[in-house]
Write a protein that holds these residues in place. Structure first.
Motif, mmCIF file in Angstrom:
data_model
loop_
_atom_site.group_PDB
_atom_site.id
_atom_site.type_symbol
_atom_site.label_atom_id
_atom_site.label_comp_id
_atom_site.label_asym_id
_atom_site.label_seq_id
_atom_site.Cartn_x
_atom_site.Cartn_y
_atom_site.Cartn_z
ATOM 1 N N ALA A 108 -27.387 41.420 7.713
ATOM 2 C CA ALA A 108 -26.761 41.259 9.026
ATOM 3 C C ALA A 108 -26.995 42.521 9.845
ATOM 4 O O ALA A 108 -26.721 43.633 9.377
ATOM 5 C CB ALA A 108 -25.269 40.999 8.878
ATOM 6 N N PRO A 109 -27.524 42.395 11.056
ATOM 7 C CA PRO A 109 -27.763 43.604 11.865
ATOM 8 C C PRO A 109 -26.463 44.213 12.368
ATOM 9 O O PRO A 109 -25.437 43.539 12.497
ATOM 10 C CB PRO A 109 -28.617 43.069 13.029
ATOM 11 C CG PRO A 109 -28.252 41.623 13.136
ATOM 12 C CD PRO A 109 -27.939 41.162 11.739
ATOM 13 N N GLN A 110 -26.521 45.512 12.633
ATOM 14 C CA GLN A 110 -25.381 46.227 13.200
ATOM 15 C C GLN A 110 -25.405 46.132 14.722
ATOM 16 O O GLN A 110 -26.465 46.141 15.335
ATOM 17 C CB GLN A 110 -25.417 47.703 12.792
ATOM 18 C CG GLN A 110 -25.312 47.968 11.308
ATOM 19 C CD GLN A 110 -25.362 49.453 10.992
ATOM 20 O OE1 GLN A 110 -25.552 50.278 11.880
ATOM 21 N NE2 GLN A 110 -25.205 49.792 9.728
ATOM 22 N N ASP A 111 -24.212 46.047 15.292
ATOM 23 C CA ASP A 111 -24.081 46.082 16.749
ATOM 24 C C ASP A 111 -23.998 47.536 17.196
ATOM 25 O O ASP A 111 -23.029 48.241 16.885
ATOM 26 C CB ASP A 111 -22.830 45.322 17.198
ATOM 27 C CG ASP A 111 -22.962 43.828 17.003
ATOM 28 O OD1 ASP A 111 -24.072 43.311 17.179
ATOM 29 O OD2 ASP A 111 -21.959 43.171 16.659
ATOM 30 N N LEU A 112 -25.030 47.987 17.899
ATOM 31 C CA LEU A 112 -25.092 49.368 18.372
ATOM 32 C C LEU A 112 -25.220 49.387 19.888
ATOM 33 O O LEU A 112 -25.461 48.358 20.527
ATOM 34 C CB LEU A 112 -26.270 50.113 17.737
ATOM 35 C CG LEU A 112 -26.288 50.217 16.215
ATOM 36 C CD1 LEU A 112 -27.505 51.009 15.758
ATOM 37 C CD2 LEU A 112 -25.016 50.874 15.683
ATOM 38 N N GLU A 113 -25.058 50.562 20.452
ATOM 39 C CA GLU A 113 -25.185 50.744 21.898
ATOM 40 C C GLU A 113 -25.917 52.049 22.176
ATOM 41 O O GLU A 113 -25.546 53.101 21.649
ATOM 42 C CB GLU A 113 -23.799 50.759 22.545
ATOM 43 C CG GLU A 113 -23.827 50.835 24.062
ATOM 44 C CD GLU A 113 -22.437 50.732 24.673
ATOM 45 O OE1 GLU A 113 -21.934 49.599 24.792
ATOM 46 O OE2 GLU A 113 -21.850 51.780 25.012
ATOM 47 N N LEU A 114 -26.975 51.945 22.960
ATOM 48 C CA LEU A 114 -27.722 53.133 23.382
ATOM 49 C C LEU A 114 -27.268 53.532 24.778
ATOM 50 O O LEU A 114 -27.276 52.708 25.690
ATOM 51 C CB LEU A 114 -29.221 52.844 23.387
ATOM 52 C CG LEU A 114 -30.113 53.953 23.967
ATOM 53 C CD1 LEU A 114 -30.053 55.200 23.094
ATOM 54 C CD2 LEU A 114 -31.550 53.474 24.138
#
Length: 459
Positions: A183-189
């Motif tokens: 499951a991918p991680q929810d990240l923010e750039l």
């Protein structure tokens, strides 16, 4: 297409010796269409001298992600294999020496002394596994099987990647392994564009000065949504001030170091398909034009997993700071996912023609930060300079008074363009106009005045 599924079933060999795997095209309104199928002879695998029932891994783990998944231990498999090959049983001398078929095997030949993983099993089991692999028993692997359709048996319809394990029901059957996709991680750039420097000047003003109306555009490769700063008008020295924040939410797989993008292939598609891209942040510098298309000035592409370390000062920036520089110079590389936050100057370049060396077209000062979904909620921030304007708070840029759009600020254009460059010509022109007006008025009044004097003299 990527589909991960696992199924189990009972069979009786040789009565049910063939496993058939079929791939279908799912239809909402009509019956599903067969794409292709593949057939596997289970009896052949079960009776094979190379033991094709369950592939052998390279190491014997008793715990962790690579835990042993066979119904027999390596020592049990080795004893059974020796019996099937009409060989003497393995002769053990302690846990690290064994003789099989007249050949002596030592554990030290396969492992570096002192380097034992905490999840490895006993030494004798590890050595038995190495012996089995040396004798060409089937190793753990993923099969790639070609699919064929019975209606067109001569044409391949694709390839399926799979593995098959066969376990006798007389032994304890191990639980199925977990093949659920990661499951991918929810990240923010978050990318803050602070300043630009030494940007090439592509326009000529009405006064003959070289200038550019600079703005910056940014996006993550693979995502369609691009963001841009406001415009720094009339930059005469290649400098641009922005204090502008970009925010890009994305999904990330740390194990594969890729970004996951889910989108519909067509506007009428019902389901979304998944694409994987490298995490590349693209930044472009443009010159804004009103009556024609904008001019491209430079680009910078940063792989967030392997990005060049920025410079602290603009004057030290050069194209040699890039990973793929023309000189082949080694560059210090960092990962934003490890460092979390970084600020500095990077070069932008223009490479229209790959055969021509790159040209330095500007320098850009940025601050890059990657946050988890939880950290982003705990440290809110708005795009551009919108609220919540925090973490950090961005003030309006301190731009020179000459930075304005002549189209929307005509009085400033008169003051800072016409008056600043032509004030002596304007003053001289006004004085000349006054002199001409005085002469014209004098010449217009002169005949009437002369006539009045003559009349007064004779009367």
């Amino acid at each position: 297409a990527v589909v991960s599924t696992q199924s189990t079933g009972d069979c009786t060999i040789p009565l049910e010796s063939e496993l058939k795997v079929q791939i279908f095209d799912y239809d909402y309104l009509s019956g599903d269409d067969l794409i292709g199928e593949t057939k596997i002879d289970l009896e052949n695998r079960y009776l094979s001298t190379h033991r094709g029932v369950c592939g052998l891994p390279k190491r014997y783990y008793t715990s962790g992600a690579y835990k042993w998944r066979d119904s027999q231990t390596p020592k049990e498999i080795l004893e059974e294999w020796c019996a099937s090959q009409v060989l003497s049983p393995p002769m053990w001398s302690g846990n690290c020496r064994v003789k099989v078929a007249g050949v002596l095997y030592l554990l030290s030949d396969y492992e570096v002394k002192g380097k034992v993983h905490k999840d490895w099993g006993p030494a004798d089991e590890r050595l038995a596994l190495y012996v089995l692999l040396d004798n060409k028993l089937v190793p753990e692997h993923i099969e790639q099987r070609t699919l064929y359709n019975p209606l067109r048996p001569e044409i391949a319809q694709g390839v399926i990647e799979m593995f098959v394990d066969i376990f006798p029901k007389c032994r304890e059957i191990p639980p199925p392994i977990n093949i659920t996709p990661r499951a991918p991680q929810d990240l923010e750039l978050r990318a803050i564009i602070w300043n630009c420097s030494d940007v090439v000047l592509s326009d000529v003003s009405i006064t003959g000065e070289m200038m550019s109306d600079i703005y910056v555009k940014g996006w993550l490769k693979g995502q369609d949504k691009k963001q841009r700063t406001d415009v720094h008008y009339r930059s005469l020295n290649g400098e641009g001030n922005f204090n502008w924040r970009f925010i890009f939410p994305f999904e990330y797989l740390p194990a594969e170091e890729v970004m996951v993008i889910k989108k519909r292939e067509h506007f009428y598609s019902i389901d979304k398909h998944e694409e994987k891209h490298e995490c590349v942040f693209c930044v472009q510098i443009w010159d804004n034009d009103i009556f024609q298309s904008d001019d491209f000035l430079g680009v910078l592409e940063l792989n967030l997993n392997r990005m060049p370390k920025p410079s602290k000062f603009a004057k030290t920036v050069s194209l040699d700071d890039l990973i793929d520089n023309d000189k082949g110079k080694e560059v210090q590389v960092i990962s934003l996912f490890d460092q979390k936050n970084i600020k500095g100057w990077w070069p932008s370049y223009c490479d229209y023609d790959p055969s021509i060396p790159r040209e330095l077209t500007g320098k850009i000062e940025m601050e890059l930060e990657v946050l988890t979904k939880e950290d982003a909620e705990a440290k809110p921030a708005g795009r551009a300079r919108d609220e919540p304007n925090e973490n950090p708070r961005l003030k309006p840029p301190d731009r020179p008074a000459t930075s304005f759009s002549w189209f929307t600020s005509p009085w400033k254009s008169i003051r800072y363009i016409l008056w600043a460059n032509y004030k002596w010509y304007i003053i001289g022109g006004l004085i000349l106009l006054l002199i001409i007006a005085f002469i014209l008025i004098f010449m217009y009044s002169l005949p009437g005045g002369v006539a009045d004097k003559l009349l007064n003299k004779f009367t």
